[in-house]
Each structure stands twice: as C-alpha cells, then as structure tokens.
Design an enzyme around this catalytic site. Sequence first.
Site, PDB file in Angstrom:
ATOM      1  N   LYS A  57       0.595  -0.988  -0.325  1.00 61.70           N
ATOM      2  CA  LYS A  57       0.632  -0.229   0.436  1.00 61.70           C
ATOM      3  C   LYS A  57       0.563   1.065  -0.110  1.00 61.70           C
ATOM      4  O   LYS A  57       0.641   2.213  -0.967  1.00 61.70           O
ATOM      5  CB  LYS A  57      -0.846  -0.141   0.908  1.00 61.70           C
ATOM      6  CG  LYS A  57      -2.408  -1.235   0.839  1.00 61.70           C
ATOM      7  CD  LYS A  57      -3.083  -0.652   2.631  1.00 61.70           C
ATOM      8  CE  LYS A  57      -4.146  -1.725   2.069  1.00 61.70           C
ATOM      9  NZ  LYS A  57      -4.196  -3.040   2.193  1.00 61.70           N
ATOM     10  N   GLU A  73      -2.795   6.835   8.297  1.00 61.43           N
ATOM     11  CA  GLU A  73      -3.479   7.680   7.282  1.00 61.43           C
ATOM     12  C   GLU A  73      -4.713   8.693   7.933  1.00 61.43           C
ATOM     13  O   GLU A  73      -5.275   8.210   9.075  1.00 61.43           O
ATOM     14  CB  GLU A  73      -3.379   7.328   5.828  1.00 61.43           C
ATOM     15  CG  GLU A  73      -5.002   6.399   5.516  1.00 61.43           C
ATOM     16  CD  GLU A  73      -5.481   5.708   4.234  1.00 61.43           C
ATOM     17  OE1 GLU A  73      -4.876   5.677   3.516  1.00 61.43           O
ATOM     18  OE2 GLU A  73      -6.088   5.538   4.170  1.00 61.43           O
ATOM     19  N   HIS A 132     -14.445  -3.572   8.040  1.00 58.80           N
ATOM     20  CA  HIS A 132     -13.519  -3.279   7.066  1.00 58.80           C
ATOM     21  C   HIS A 132     -14.018  -4.013   5.815  1.00 58.80           C
ATOM     22  O   HIS A 132     -13.248  -4.345   4.881  1.00 58.80           O
ATOM     23  CB  HIS A 132     -12.521  -3.161   7.052  1.00 58.80           C
ATOM     24  CG  HIS A 132     -12.194  -2.256   8.399  1.00 58.80           C
ATOM     25  ND1 HIS A 132     -12.351  -0.918   8.503  1.00 58.80           N
ATOM     26  CD2 HIS A 132     -11.368  -2.280   8.514  1.00 58.80           C
ATOM     27  CE1 HIS A 132     -11.757  -0.270   8.849  1.00 58.80           C
ATOM     28  NE2 HIS A 132     -11.588  -0.533   9.435  1.00 58.80           N
ATOM     29  N   ARG A 155      -7.317  -7.575  -9.468  1.00 57.09           N
ATOM     30  CA  ARG A 155      -8.024  -9.055 -10.095  1.00 57.09           C
ATOM     31  C   ARG A 155      -9.542  -8.714  -9.488  1.00 57.09           C
ATOM     32  O   ARG A 155      -9.771  -7.478  -9.689  1.00 57.09           O
ATOM     33  CB  ARG A 155      -7.617 -10.264  -8.739  1.00 57.09           C
ATOM     34  CG  ARG A 155      -8.312  -9.003  -6.903  1.00 57.09           C
ATOM     35  CD  ARG A 155      -7.947 -10.354  -6.087  1.00 57.09           C
ATOM     36  NE  ARG A 155      -8.302  -9.720  -4.599  1.00 57.09           N
ATOM     37  CZ  ARG A 155      -9.736  -8.777  -3.878  1.00 57.09           C
ATOM     38  NH1 ARG A 155     -10.343  -9.097  -4.730  1.00 57.09           N
ATOM     39  NH2 ARG A 155      -9.331  -8.316  -2.812  1.00 57.09           N
TER      40      ARG A 155
END
Length: 673
Positions: free
Chosen positions: A116, A200, A235, A292
């Site tokens: 990431k 973040e 999530h 994907r």
Amino acid sequence: MFTKILIANRGEIACRIIKTARKMGILTVAVYSDADANALHVNMADEAIYLGPSPSRESYLLAEKVVDAALRTGAQAIHPGYGFLSENAEFCRLCQKHSLVFIGPPVGAIEAMGSKSAAKNIMEKAQVPLVPGYHGDDQSPAIIKKAADDMGYPVLLKATAGGGGKGMRQVWSADEFDQGLAAAKREAKSSFGDDTMLVEKYLIKPRHVEIQVFCDNHGNAVYLFERDCSVQRRHQKVIEEAPAFSMSESLRQKMGESAIKSAQAIGYQGAGTVEFLLDADGSFYFMEMNTRLQVEHPVTEMITREDLVEWQFRVAAGETLPKKQHQLKLIGHAFEARIYAEDPNNDFLPATGKLSFLQPPIESKFVRVDTGVRQGDEVSVFYDPMIAKLIVWDENREKALQRLAKALSEYRINGVTTNIDFLYNLATCQPFINEEIDTSFIENNQRIIFHDNEQALAGELPMAALYLVLSMEQQAKAQAKNTNDPFSPWNTTYAWRLNEAHIYPITLAHNDVEYQVQVEQKRQGSSSYYLITVDGQTLDCQGNIEGNVLYTSIDGYRSSATITERIDQKNSHISLFHQNGVFNFVHVLPDCGDAEDNQGNNDFAAPMNGTMVSVLINVGDKVEKDQPLMIMEAMKMEHTIRATTSGTVEAIFFQAGEMVDGGAQLLTVSVDE
C-alpha cells in the site's frame, strides 16, 4: 482462445468462473482440499486435482502444487479467482516460468500494488489524489505514532500487504494508539506474513466508491463505471450497489479517468479495481488498487450487461477489449448482498454447521445467486463463511431495493445461523432507502437495524402467535389423515378443554424480553377465528398460511408476512419478514426441569471452532471485568475472549496455535467475592 484452464480457487469463486468457461466452450480443472472433496466446484469442473489437507496454507496456497496440477492436466492458463494466490506476484512469476498464462495482470503490476505504501508513492507521482498519511520505510512505533499525532486523530492503521480489512484498525486517540498498532501488526503478520504498516488520516463521513477498470495488451483501457461499497462491517463489504447513488456524470468521469490513470501508471492488463474514498464535498482520494476481479463484480455485470470473466479470458488470450469507452452503457441499478454463516447479534461471529435446508430465491433477469454450496454441505471453519452472493437488478434504485428485500425474504437456510435477517433490516431501513450512507452506516444505525429500540410489537406479537397456532393445526390435520381414527379427540385441531375456554398460552421472546400471549380459539361454522390477548388488549384475529406466507386480519387490518421457522433442541425460532423489517421471536417452551442452571458458572466456552491465536494471561493472574484473556481466530476473523467479571485465573486448557472445538472449555476463572 484457451481450450482448457485451471481455476486456482474454490467455492463460489470457482463456480462463477466455470459458468463462463462452459459458456465459451473452455474445459475447466478444479483443485480441492480434504474439506472440499465433495464440493460443488469440484463436481462442476471437467477435471479435479487434490492439493492437500483442509487448511489453505497446506492446499490452496501451495503455488507449486497448483502449477503442477495445471501441467499434469494440460491446462494452458490459470485463473486465480479472487483471494488466495490471485495477487501473489511469485505465483504469477511461477506460471510464466512454466509457460502457463496467468489470467490477471503482469508481475510488475501486482508487485507495484502489493504494498500500500509503494502504491501511494506511485499514485503520488501519477498525480492521483491521496489521503494525507505516512507510508515510509521507517517502521519504528515511535515514528508511526508521531505521524499520527501530527495528522491529528482519528487515524487509520493499515497493513501495507493487506486486504479484506485484515491488519486494519481505527485509532481515535493517542491513548489507544499502542494497543491498536500491536493488534493490527499481529493480525497482519498472521494473515500476510508481513506486519509493515502505514497510517493515514481517517475521514469522518466518507463513502467507499470503487471503479472497475479493464486494460488489454494493446494499449486500450476503459472504466466500467463505479460501485458504492460503503456499507461495511469490520472493513469488509456487506451490501454493494452500482452505480453509486448521487453520482453526477462529471464526477463519474473524473473518478473513472483517475482510475485509468492509476492503472496505466503501473502498466496494467486485465481486470482491476481502483478504490477511492469519496468525501461529502465531492473530493476523492486514492485508497488502493486490487489487481484482480472483485467479489462484488456481478453488480457491474448487471448494469453493463457484460461478462467480466469472459473479458478476462479474451484479454489474457491476447485479444483487444470487447468494447471502447463510448460503447459502454449504464443500464438500471443493481445490489449485491453477501449471505454469510455468521451471527450479527453476536458481533458477527462466524458460524459453522451443516446446511440442512437451503432454498434460494428463484433466479430471473432480476435476481441472480452466485454460490458454491448445496443443501447438505458443511460450512467449514477453514474458509470464509460466505454462503452466497444475492444480486438483484431493476431499472432504478428504488425498484432494485424492493427486489433485494423480496429476494432476501425468500431465502431459506436452516442448519446454521446466517445474516439474512440483518441484511433485510438494513436494506429496508429508512436511512438506507434515503441514501444517508457512509462507511460508518452500520454503527450509526445499529439500533434501527437490530431493532434495539423499544418496540410496541402491537402487530408483530399477534402475528407470531397466530402463526404458531395455525401451524400446530396444520400439523394436527396432517397427522389425523395418517391415523386409523382421524376423528379421535387426540387429533382435534382446536384447544378443547372440559368446561374451559379453548385457550393456548404462549410465551414469545423478542430481544431477550418475554411476552405472555393468550390465544382463544372460537368456532364459527366450519371455520375458526381467534381472540389474541397481549398486555390486557384483546384482538379479533383471523389468518391462514400458504406456503411460507402468513395472511392475517387483526381487528380488520389485513396484512401478510413471509415466515421462516428454525427449531433447535430447546425452542422454536420464528422470523417475520414484512415492510417494517424482520422481527425475530423465540417460542419459549415450558421448562420441565431438564435445563441445567449455569448461572454463576465462570467457565469460558469457545464461541466457535477455530485456532487459538494468543493467550494473554497465566494461571494465578488477577483479571478485571472486560479484560482480554485470549484471542481466537476462525474464518479469517479474530475474536477476543474477555473476562465477564473480576477474578483469578484457575486453569487454562489451550495454548497458542492449538485447534479449538466450538463449546470447548477454554479456561476457568474464580469469581472475586
């Protein structure tokens, strides 16, 4: 085009891919573990190869065995599905080494998006908007915490190698940071073998909007519109829809072009998904790119009338994209609801067991069911507990939402606890209908979705009681037909008592509150009506059951509800599906003295089958109420065992790494006086 492919996945994913391959005349090879020896995807495929024991790390994640299976069967390509090895660069490289086509992006693209933090660096250079955050190489907790402190709370911790919500934690204050970081790193290490983290800024009311992109090997790229995936728990997505609501054409174009820019920045080929956070002011930020096909791709297929798996096959075989951007049309609206074996009322704890009864809604151009299980199959502890994906379509959001509610009310599953009731309540609640949605939707609307608010139940209690009485009468009539004396008084279908009113006393529980209901049967000619008394109020009721639908008239008000009933060793569990949501009742049977009284017993039982991840205490330790004692993992989810009261640990029966059966005693704590 390929003549034979191997599918390096299982369950619903493999079945979905097989359907398209079969339509295109491509032969398929399945792979399977011990747990999946008789699975649906194995039976659907033309050939199947055994990989190994049930745990995925000993079967589906063994790249060399998967490649060997493809070579042995003469497959020309491998479709990795989504999950398992689908975003594994080494697996892609291994396929290339053996001249097998990997039906997915090139190695470089997977590697670029596999981290990431690296992905954010690439997107920053490509001028794709990013959420403020730290994704540097220095992984010392002090550095990460300083970045969080500088940004201001709340912040979001993410595993750089993560996905599916694993290794991710929200941290709301500096005091919570150390514990949140430790938990996220531990989960990341367990799931991905890599505990590198990024942090973040956490947006307060964002929406999760993702763009489906497709690129071929000839320089062509398109976006197939967007999906709104904001409704999540832990999530992980629960209900997805396409297109995103309240999306202007200009914003759609901006996000679509940014998504293509993201894909082109890494030389992408095939199907990919670029995920954005969309703020209330219309600004959007790159979050990650999944290299994907996504679990939720069917909603995109429904609104574009395109088969994305077929597109994957064609691009992997070297063909150009089937359509240009201007040829793609957005048609109607679609929803996808993920049917899981889990208990939403118990923090979405995964459930295992046998699917003793399984009846999905009837499929049509409006309703699609993607599944990998059949009636009689086991929901195993070894894999994700998703039973099926229910996808609906109609010409606009309102009509599609009505389709979703109806299809959910028609879904019948017995043998395991599912989230169908939860999904129905969510899909029919007013905030969802009104598009008052962000990524905290479930938490913000918990009382509505779970019916935790005080309910008068003026209409629902009589309906549940009437259903019980009518179903008992149906059973009695059926039994009477099969006896030598159908007119025997033992086969009567009304509550006859000598010199007494014909009354059924019924105890119904809703949200753990018990209600006493009396049903008095009255005869009028050859038919019956009922006087139902709740809280001193008597209602004149009539009704009949046709299939799974209860039709009622209560004091002149006519309505209907779809009924499901599940019977366990103790009680009958009834669910009423109607326009106000799902109302769950337990028919509490009289206690004849057989039930054990476990009050005061502070022995801890495992809530599920799983693996012991961590034991946080020792024998002799003093513990406080709500203190974490153990952490178990099952079906990709962690569950923390907490102290129910203060006391002293007397015995511990499992250690980290050991398999645990659901219901097994984990430890004993003596309660402080």
